[in-house]
Write a protein that holds these residues in place. Structure first.
Motif, PDB file in Angstrom:
ATOM      1  N   ARG A   1       0.831  -1.212   0.000  1.00  0.00           N
ATOM      2  CA  ARG A   1       0.000   0.000   0.000  1.00  0.00           C
ATOM      3  C   ARG A   1       0.859   1.253   0.000  1.00  0.00           C
ATOM      4  O   ARG A   1       0.624   2.195  -0.773  1.00  0.00           O
ATOM      5  N   ILE A   2       1.866   1.282   0.879  1.00  0.00           N
ATOM      6  CA  ILE A   2       2.734   2.452   0.946  1.00  0.00           C
ATOM      7  C   ILE A   2       3.581   2.556  -0.317  1.00  0.00           C
ATOM      8  O   ILE A   2       3.868   3.657  -0.801  1.00  0.00           O
ATOM      9  N   ASN A   3       3.949   1.405  -0.877  1.00  0.00           N
ATOM     10  CA  ASN A   3       4.737   1.409  -2.103  1.00  0.00           C
ATOM     11  C   ASN A   3       4.017   2.139  -3.229  1.00  0.00           C
ATOM     12  O   ASN A   3       4.648   2.731  -4.117  1.00  0.00           O
ATOM     13  N   GLU A   4       2.682   2.117  -3.200  1.00  0.00           N
ATOM     14  CA  GLU A   4       1.912   2.786  -4.246  1.00  0.00           C
ATOM     15  C   GLU A   4       2.146   4.298  -4.243  1.00  0.00           C
ATOM     16  O   GLU A   4       2.030   4.956  -5.279  1.00  0.00           O
ATOM     17  N   TYR A   5       2.472   4.838  -3.070  1.00  0.00           N
ATOM     18  CA  TYR A   5       2.754   6.274  -3.001  1.00  0.00           C
ATOM     19  C   TYR A   5       4.076   6.622  -3.689  1.00  0.00           C
ATOM     20  O   TYR A   5       4.341   7.788  -3.977  1.00  0.00           O
ATOM     21  N   PHE A   6       4.897   5.621  -3.923  1.00  0.00           N
ATOM     22  CA  PHE A   6       6.196   5.848  -4.541  1.00  0.00           C
ATOM     23  C   PHE A   6       6.290   5.192  -5.922  1.00  0.00           C
ATOM     24  O   PHE A   6       7.379   4.874  -6.402  1.00  0.00           O
ATOM     25  N   THR A   7       5.130   5.009  -6.544  1.00  0.00           N
ATOM     26  CA  THR A   7       5.101   4.468  -7.897  1.00  0.00           C
ATOM     27  C   THR A   7       5.888   5.395  -8.820  1.00  0.00           C
ATOM     28  O   THR A   7       5.729   6.620  -8.758  1.00  0.00           O
ATOM     29  N   PRO A   8       6.768   4.852  -9.653  1.00  0.00           N
ATOM     30  CA  PRO A   8       7.546   5.713 -10.553  1.00  0.00           C
ATOM     31  C   PRO A   8       6.643   6.586 -11.422  1.00  0.00           C
ATOM     32  O   PRO A   8       5.506   6.193 -11.728  1.00  0.00           O
ATOM     33  N   PRO A   9       7.103   7.760 -11.797  1.00  0.00           N
ATOM     34  CA  PRO A   9       6.311   8.618 -12.679  1.00  0.00           C
ATOM     35  C   PRO A   9       6.020   7.933 -14.016  1.00  0.00           C
ATOM     36  O   PRO A   9       6.603   6.892 -14.339  1.00  0.00           O
TER      37      PRO A   9
END
Length: 550
Positions: A288-296
């Motif tokens: 879930r938190i990884n989704e906030y750091f999805t590459p542009p």
């Protein structure tokens, strides 16, 4: 990029209101300075040599244009028109008036920023690799785990009043750009023999009056046990760390005096007791938190832009800037653009309000609205198309931010020193300015090559001088400023503590001494490809000492 949830927004709002009441009572005299001190420190407010200083948290050094513009506005309205980026990827304001601080914190909260846990004996801002999410040598984005640590450690009731301040750093790449080995806890994302991703855990690093390189307490820690293992380390430290002497209260002293084997035994025993409790990290939460750091949303581009190559050929200044300040990106056709905050003759790490606005505009237009602060007191635009680099360079140049010196001798880490800090023994900023002017010829700097020079104004080592290739420590000698030189320090994956070369130098001699050290290196190096640190490691201290004190 992480965004506040309802819990974050609510507790920051409450804290701002609480501190506003505390400031009002201090101004009215209902609180003495001794009573007010612990309250202001919990809100990032220091009392320095001449004025208050407010330290603003930038979690893992990642922020956006809206936040940068807010910081520019605060510098303009409440300070003296500038801010100072620090070695914990934070920003400091050096001249706020006490009555204005609650309003500053209120304005910061509007853009999801605060100053909580930027000071005091607590877990400080977790730092990371400034190239996270962009570096080609990255195993995983470390900011995901920095954010998990931020949420776990914020206002943690058991660790609010530790024996001393506590610093954590995380890197996800094979090259350590986060200096994890000189932190209380350093985490390196690694793969084990089965290809599983987890953490190599280092403990007991630090600088200050007793510099130490952290030791590996666990070679491989599965992801789901991150928080329970950190909690076990902190519990052991909180229970048996020294509290009778603040100079011996850091975990590095505990590791040194107790021994890493015994510390490991204690930590592992505590961890076995708690690792399968609620502290076990659900992998779905990591996702879930990884989704906030999805590459542009990167475009599919050629490896090299023709327009970029043409501009590099036509404009020598641009070519020099690219050579020093631009780093390869994991995505074809993109680059990482570093912004040096070390122009000739200026205070390292300082940036004006107008310059902040320029960086915000460039980030918004050319870097997916992302900015990074580095632990070396610079800034980064992490995701820039190669074809846009010349426009970025032009904008930076017009703002006085295109100094092409990243990793060179004038790209110094420097503490505030005696110009600001009540703890300092000597000035740091004027020494840095003088060295910058002495080595102002950028071609000379490039000929010297990579050389990390770091300056501290006292033994607390806020300038990281212990791990400088050349380190400078200001000392007081009967009321006069003297400077001790160390050689051979290193903060990366080959971390080392520098060694003192000999007697210290007076204020008017230190710049000459630094130049002599550099000239000795140029004489003895095996060709231009051998860096200062490589040459020092090959020949040792003796030739430098012999010629410097001849």
């Amino acid at each position: 990029m992480y965004r506040y949830d309802e819990f974050d927004a609510d507790f920051v709002k409450q804290r701002v209101a609480q501190f506003g009441d505390q400031v009002e009572r201090r101004i009215e005299g209902d609180l003495t300075e001794d009573q007010f001190k612990p309250l202001r420190l919990m809100n990032g407010l220091y009392l320095q040599l001449h004025a208050y200083m407010l330290r603003v948290a930038i979690p893992y050094g990642t922020f956006n244009s809206l936040q940068m513009r807010k910081m520019a506005h605060i510098a303009r309205k409440y300070d003296r028109g500038y801010g100072h980026f620090t070695t914990r990827q934070n920003l400091q304001y050096n001249w706020p008036v006490l009555k204005d601080v609650p309003e500053i914190l209120k304005e910061l909260a509007e853009v999801e920023m605060h100053a909580i846990q930027t000071s005091g004996n607590c877990i400080r801002n977790t730092t990371s690799d400034q190239y996270a999410g962009a570096a080609a040598d990255e195993i995983e984005d470390p900011r995901v785990y920095c954010e998990i640590i931020r949420q776990w450690s914020s206002l943690h009731p058991e660790f609010t009043f530790l024996p001393r301040k506590f610093k954590v750093a995380v890197t996800g790449a094979t090259t350590d750009r986060a200096a994890i080995r000189v932190h209380d806890i350093g985490l390196a994302i690694v793969k084990n023999d089965e290809g599983e991703v987890g953490f190599e855990v280092h403990v007991g690093g630090g600088q200050g009056r007793t510099p130490m390189i952290g030791k590996v307490v666990r070679e491989f820690l599965p992801k789901e046990h991150l928080l329970s293992y950190l909690e076990a380390i902190l519990r052991v430290y909180n229970q048996i760390g020294r509290r009778d002497n603040k100079y011996k209260a850091r975990i590095k002293i505990l590791v040194h005096e107790t021994g890493i084997d015994e510390v490991r035994r204690l930590v592992e025993a505590e961890w076995e007791r708690i690792k399968d409790t609620a502290l076990k990290l659900p992998l779905e939460e990591v996702d879930r938190i990884n989704e906030y750091f999805t590459p542009p949303s990167f475009e599919t581009l050629d490896v090299t832009s023709r327009g970029f190559e043409v501009k590099r050929f036509e404009d020598r200044d641009f070519a020099t800037w690219v050579r020093a300040n631009v780093v390869g990106h994991k995505q074809a056709g993109y680059a990482i653009a570093n912004i040096s905050l070390k122009p000739e003759g200026e205070a390292p790490g300082d940036i004006t309000d107008d310059q902040m606005e320029v960086v915000a505009d460039l980030a918004e237009k050319y870097s997916f609205d992302e900015i990074r602060a580095t632990h070396e007191q610079n800034l980064v635009l992490p995701h820039v198309k190669q074809e846009d680099l010349y426009e970025v360079f032009t904008g930076l140049k017009a703002a006085g931010l295109a100094t092409a010196n990243l990793g060179l001798i004038s790209d110094m880490i420097v503490c505030p020193g005696l110009d600001y800090c009540a703890l300092a023994n000597a000035r740091s900023i004027p020494v840095a300015q003088a060295i910058s002017k002495r080595f102002s010829d950028i071609e000379r700097q490039h000929d010297i090559g990579e050389l990390k020079l770091k300056i501290s104004g006292c033994i607390n080592a806020c300038g990281h001088h212990h791990v400088g290739h050349i380190g400078i420590l200001g000392v007081d000698r009967k009321g006069e400023e003297y400077y001790q030189i160390t050689l051979g320090g290193n903060a990366n994956e080959n971390a080392a503590i520098g060694k003192i070369i000999g007697p210290s130098f007076s204020y008017d001699k230190i710049v000459d001494a630094v130049e002599s050290v550099v000239n000795i290196y140029l004489e003895l190096r095996n060709g231009a490809e051998e860096s200062f640190l490589e040459a020092y490691n090959r020949v040792g201290m003796a030739p430098f000492k012999e010629k410097l004190y001849a």
